[in-house]
Scaffold this active site. Structure first.
Site, PDB file in Angstrom:
ATOM      1  N   ASN A  90       0.814  -1.172   0.026  1.00 43.35           N
ATOM      2  CA  ASN A  90      -0.056  -0.083  -0.109  1.00 43.35           C
ATOM      3  C   ASN A  90       0.724   1.392  -0.118  1.00 43.35           C
ATOM      4  OD1 ASN A  90      -2.455   1.637   0.904  1.00 43.35           O
ATOM      5  ND2 ASN A  90      -0.973   1.977   2.760  1.00 43.35           N
ATOM      6  N   TYR A 156       1.305   9.975 -11.605  1.00 42.42           N
ATOM      7  CA  TYR A 156       0.568   9.053 -10.599  1.00 42.42           C
ATOM      8  C   TYR A 156      -0.441   8.244 -11.246  1.00 42.42           C
ATOM      9  CZ  TYR A 156      -2.449   8.045  -6.473  1.00 42.42           C
ATOM     10  OH  TYR A 156      -3.162   7.378  -5.287  1.00 42.42           O
ATOM     11  N   LYS A 160      -0.470   3.888 -11.187  1.00 41.09           N
ATOM     12  CA  LYS A 160      -1.660   3.263 -10.607  1.00 41.09           C
ATOM     13  C   LYS A 160      -2.237   2.418 -11.812  1.00 41.09           C
ATOM     14  CE  LYS A 160      -1.341   4.669  -6.333  1.00 41.09           C
ATOM     15  NZ  LYS A 160      -0.937   3.625  -5.277  1.00 41.09           N
ATOM     16  N   ILE A 189     -10.016   9.332  -0.653  1.00 43.88           N
ATOM     17  CA  ILE A 189     -10.311   8.903   1.030  1.00 43.88           C
ATOM     18  C   ILE A 189      -9.509  10.067   1.850  1.00 43.88           C
ATOM     19  CG2 ILE A 189      -9.760   6.996   2.527  1.00 43.88           C
ATOM     20  CD1 ILE A 189     -11.230   6.360   0.090  1.00 43.88           C
ATOM     21  N   THR A 191      -7.394  11.208   3.857  1.00 44.91           N
ATOM     22  CA  THR A 191      -6.100  11.026   4.576  1.00 44.91           C
ATOM     23  C   THR A 191      -5.066  12.154   4.228  1.00 44.91           C
ATOM     24  OG1 THR A 191      -5.017   9.797   2.505  1.00 44.91           O
ATOM     25  CG2 THR A 191      -6.302   8.472   3.894  1.00 44.91           C
TER      26      THR A 191
HETATM   27  P1  NAP Z   1      -0.658   8.397   3.217  1.00 44.04           P
HETATM   28  O1  NAP Z   1      -1.380   8.504   4.794  1.00 44.04           O
HETATM   29  O2  NAP Z   1       0.183   9.311   2.701  1.00 44.04           O
HETATM   30  O3  NAP Z   1      -0.051   7.106   3.146  1.00 44.04           O
HETATM   31  C1  NAP Z   1       1.147   6.674   2.472  1.00 44.04           C
HETATM   32  C2  NAP Z   1       2.028   5.788   3.191  1.00 44.04           C
HETATM   33  O4  NAP Z   1       3.106   5.298   2.154  1.00 44.04           O
HETATM   34  C3  NAP Z   1       2.537   6.389   4.505  1.00 44.04           C
HETATM   35  O5  NAP Z   1       2.677   5.479   5.147  1.00 44.04           O
HETATM   36  C4  NAP Z   1       4.336   6.467   3.897  1.00 44.04           C
HETATM   37  O6  NAP Z   1       4.926   6.265   4.942  1.00 44.04           O
HETATM   38  C5  NAP Z   1       4.356   5.286   3.052  1.00 44.04           C
HETATM   39  N1  NAP Z   1       5.460   5.420   1.890  1.00 44.04           N
HETATM   40  C6  NAP Z   1       5.475   6.566   1.128  1.00 44.04           C
HETATM   41  N2  NAP Z   1       6.773   6.094   0.264  1.00 44.04           N
HETATM   42  C7  NAP Z   1       7.267   5.003   1.164  1.00 44.04           C
HETATM   43  C8  NAP Z   1       8.550   4.267   0.686  1.00 44.04           C
HETATM   44  N3  NAP Z   1       9.535   4.591  -0.301  1.00 44.04           N
HETATM   45  N4  NAP Z   1       8.453   3.190   1.466  1.00 44.04           N
HETATM   46  C9  NAP Z   1       7.799   2.660   2.434  1.00 44.04           C
HETATM   47  N5  NAP Z   1       6.658   3.330   2.516  1.00 44.04           N
HETATM   48  C10 NAP Z   1       6.377   4.477   1.979  1.00 44.04           C
HETATM   49  O7  NAP Z   1      -1.953   8.418   2.318  1.00 44.04           O
HETATM   50  P2  NAP Z   1      -2.857   7.208   2.089  1.00 44.04           P
HETATM   51  O8  NAP Z   1      -4.193   7.893   1.361  1.00 44.04           O
HETATM   52  O9  NAP Z   1      -3.296   6.369   3.151  1.00 44.04           O
HETATM   53  O10 NAP Z   1      -2.327   6.420   0.900  1.00 44.04           O
HETATM   54  C11 NAP Z   1      -2.154   4.822   0.847  1.00 44.04           C
HETATM   55  C12 NAP Z   1      -2.215   4.350  -0.639  1.00 44.04           C
HETATM   56  O11 NAP Z   1      -3.442   4.600  -1.149  1.00 44.04           O
HETATM   57  C13 NAP Z   1      -1.073   4.862  -1.472  1.00 44.04           C
HETATM   58  O12 NAP Z   1      -0.793   3.831  -2.343  1.00 44.04           O
HETATM   59  C14 NAP Z   1      -2.152   5.977  -2.476  1.00 44.04           C
HETATM   60  O13 NAP Z   1      -1.699   6.249  -3.508  1.00 44.04           O
HETATM   61  C15 NAP Z   1      -3.530   5.218  -2.370  1.00 44.04           C
HETATM   62  N6  NAP Z   1      -4.577   5.955  -2.706  1.00 44.04           N
HETATM   63  C16 NAP Z   1      -5.047   7.049  -1.661  1.00 44.04           C
HETATM   64  C17 NAP Z   1      -6.158   7.861  -2.023  1.00 44.04           C
HETATM   65  C18 NAP Z   1      -6.658   8.846  -1.178  1.00 44.04           C
HETATM   66  O14 NAP Z   1      -7.509   9.598  -1.760  1.00 44.04           O
HETATM   67  N7  NAP Z   1      -6.270   9.103  -0.031  1.00 44.04           N
HETATM   68  C19 NAP Z   1      -6.934   7.376  -3.242  1.00 44.04           C
HETATM   69  C20 NAP Z   1      -6.488   6.284  -4.114  1.00 44.04           C
HETATM   70  C21 NAP Z   1      -5.371   5.654  -3.744  1.00 44.04           C
HETATM   71  P3  NAP Z   1       6.554   6.881   5.082  1.00 44.04           P
HETATM   72  O15 NAP Z   1       6.417   8.181   4.650  1.00 44.04           O
HETATM   73  O16 NAP Z   1       6.678   6.829   6.679  1.00 44.04           O
HETATM   74  O17 NAP Z   1       7.235   6.027   4.285  1.00 44.04           O
END
Ligand code: NAP
Length: 252
Positions: A90, A156, A160, A189, A191
Site C-alpha cells: 500500500n 500518478y 496506478k 479517501i 488521509t
Molecule cells: P498516506 O497517509 O500518505 O500514506 C502513504 C504511506 O506510504 C505512508 O505510510 C508512507 O510512510 C508510505 N510510503 C511512502 N513512500 C514509501 C516508501 N518509499 N517506502 C515505504 N513506505 C512509503 O496516504 P494514503 O491515502 O493512506 O495512501 C495509501 C495508498 O492509497 C497509496 O498507495 C495511495 O496512492 C493510495 N490511494 C489513496 C487515495 C486517497 O484519496 N487518499 C486514493 C486512492 C489511492 P513513510 O512516509 O513513513 O514511508
C-alpha cells in the site's frame, strides 16, 4: 470475526491513512501484523494503537524502493511471527499537479519507484515466502486513477494503471499455487495524501466530493474492510481484480 487467528499480515505504508486502518483491522481479526514504512515514529504509533487494543504488531523501518530493504522486511516478518499469509502493498506517493509537459523527470522517477517498483519488489519477496508457507493472499493499492485518466497527474495515473498490470500478471502466474493477488482502487479517501492534494482548500475538497455519487469522501476504514475481506477465505474465488471502493466514482 477472527478470520486471521494464527495468521501473519504485512502492511507497507502502515504508518498512516489507509495502511494504518488496515493494519488495525487485520490485528482486530487476530493477525500478527508487521508494519513497513520509512517513518519510525508513524509506524511505531500504529504498533502502539494495535497493542493498546490487545493485538500483536511490530514495526520494521522499510523503504520499498530498495529491494534489500524489502527482503529484510520479509525475513523480519518470518523470523518474528513464523510465516506470511496476507500482504497489503500500500506504500504510495502522489505527484504535484502539473500538465504533462511540465511534469519533471524527477517526479516521474520518484512516483514510479515507490508506486510501481515498490509493489513489484514487495510481490517478488512475498510470493517466494508464501510458496514456502503453503499460499496466501496479496492486495496491492491502485486507485480510481488506475481506472480513469486524471488530468494534471500523469505520473500518478500511469503508476496506478501499472499496479493493475502487476496485479493481473502475478495473479495469473500463481493462480494454481494457492496465492490470490488482487488490487483495491480507492476513491478519494480522507488521509494526509488527500489533504496534500487539495492543499486543505475547502473548495477543492468540495469539488472532490462532488465527483463521488455517494456525496461524500471515503474513510480509510472503508478501504481496510475491503482489503481484509479480499485477503480472507470469503474471497476465495477472486483473483486478478482491481476492486473499486469509490462511492460510485467509476460507475458514471
Ligand atoms: P498516506 O497517509 O500518505 O500514506 C502513504 C504511506 O506510504 C505512508 O505510510 C508512507 O510512510 C508510505 N510510503 C511512502 N513512500 C514509501 C516508501 N518509499 N517506502 C515505504 N513506505 C512509503 O496516504 P494514503 O491515502 O493512506 O495512501 C495509501 C495508498 O492509497 C497509496 O498507495 C495511495 O496512492 C493510495 N490511494 C489513496 C487515495 C486517497 O484519496 N487518499 C486514493 C486512492 C489511492 P513513510 O512516509 O513513513 O514511508
Amino acid at each position: 470475526m477472527n478470520r486471521f487467528e494464527d495468521k501473519v499480515a504485512l502492511v507497507t505504508g502502515g504508518g498512516s491513512g489507509i495502511g494504518r486502518a488496515t493494519a488495525l483491522k487485520f490485528a482486530s481479526e487476530g493477525a500478527s501484523v508487521v508494519i513497513g514504512n520509512r517513518s519510525e515514529k508513524a509506524g511505531q504509533e500504529t504498533v502502539n494503537l494495535i497493542q493498546k487494543a490487545g493485538g500483536k504488531a511490530s514495526f520494521f523501518k522499510t523503504d520499498v524502493t530498495q529491494l534489500e530493504n524489502v527482503q529484510k522486511l520479509i525475513k523480519y516478518t518470518v523470523d518474528t511471527y513464523g510465516g506470511l499469509h496476507a500482504a497489503f502493498n500500500n506504500a504510495g506517493v502522489d505527484d504535484p499537479q502539473a500538465m504533462t509537459p511540465d511534469q519533471t523527470e524527477a517526479t516521474f522517477d520518484r512516483v514510479m519507484n515507490v508506486n510501481v517498483k515498490g509493489v513489484w519488489y514487495s510481490m517478488k519477496c512475498e510470493i517466494e515466502q508464501m510458496l514456502n508457507n503453503g499460499g496466501g493472499a496479496i492486495v496491492n493499492t491502485s486507485s480510481i486513477a488506475g481506472l480513469t485518466g486524471f488530468p494534471g497527474h500523469i505520473t500518478y495515473t500511469a503508476s496506478k494503471h501499472a499496479v493493475l498490470g502487476l496485479t493481473k500478471t502475478a495473479a495469473l502466474e500463481y493462480a494454481k499455487q494457492g496465492i490470490r493477488i488482487n488490487a483495491v482502487c480507492p476513491g478519494a479517501i480522507e488521509t494526509q495524501m488527500l489533504d496534500d492534494l487539495t492543499g486543505g482548500d475547502h473548495e477543492a475538497r468540495e469539488y472532490m466530493t462532488s465527483l463521488h455519487p455517494i456525496g461524500r469522501l471515503g474513510k480509510p476504514e472503508e478501504i481496510a474492510n475491503a482489503v481484509v475481506w479480499l485477503c480472507s477465505d470469503e474471497a476465495s474465488f477472486i483473483l486478478g481484480q482491481g476492486v473499486a471502493v469509490d462511492g460510485g466514482f467509476t460507475a458514471i
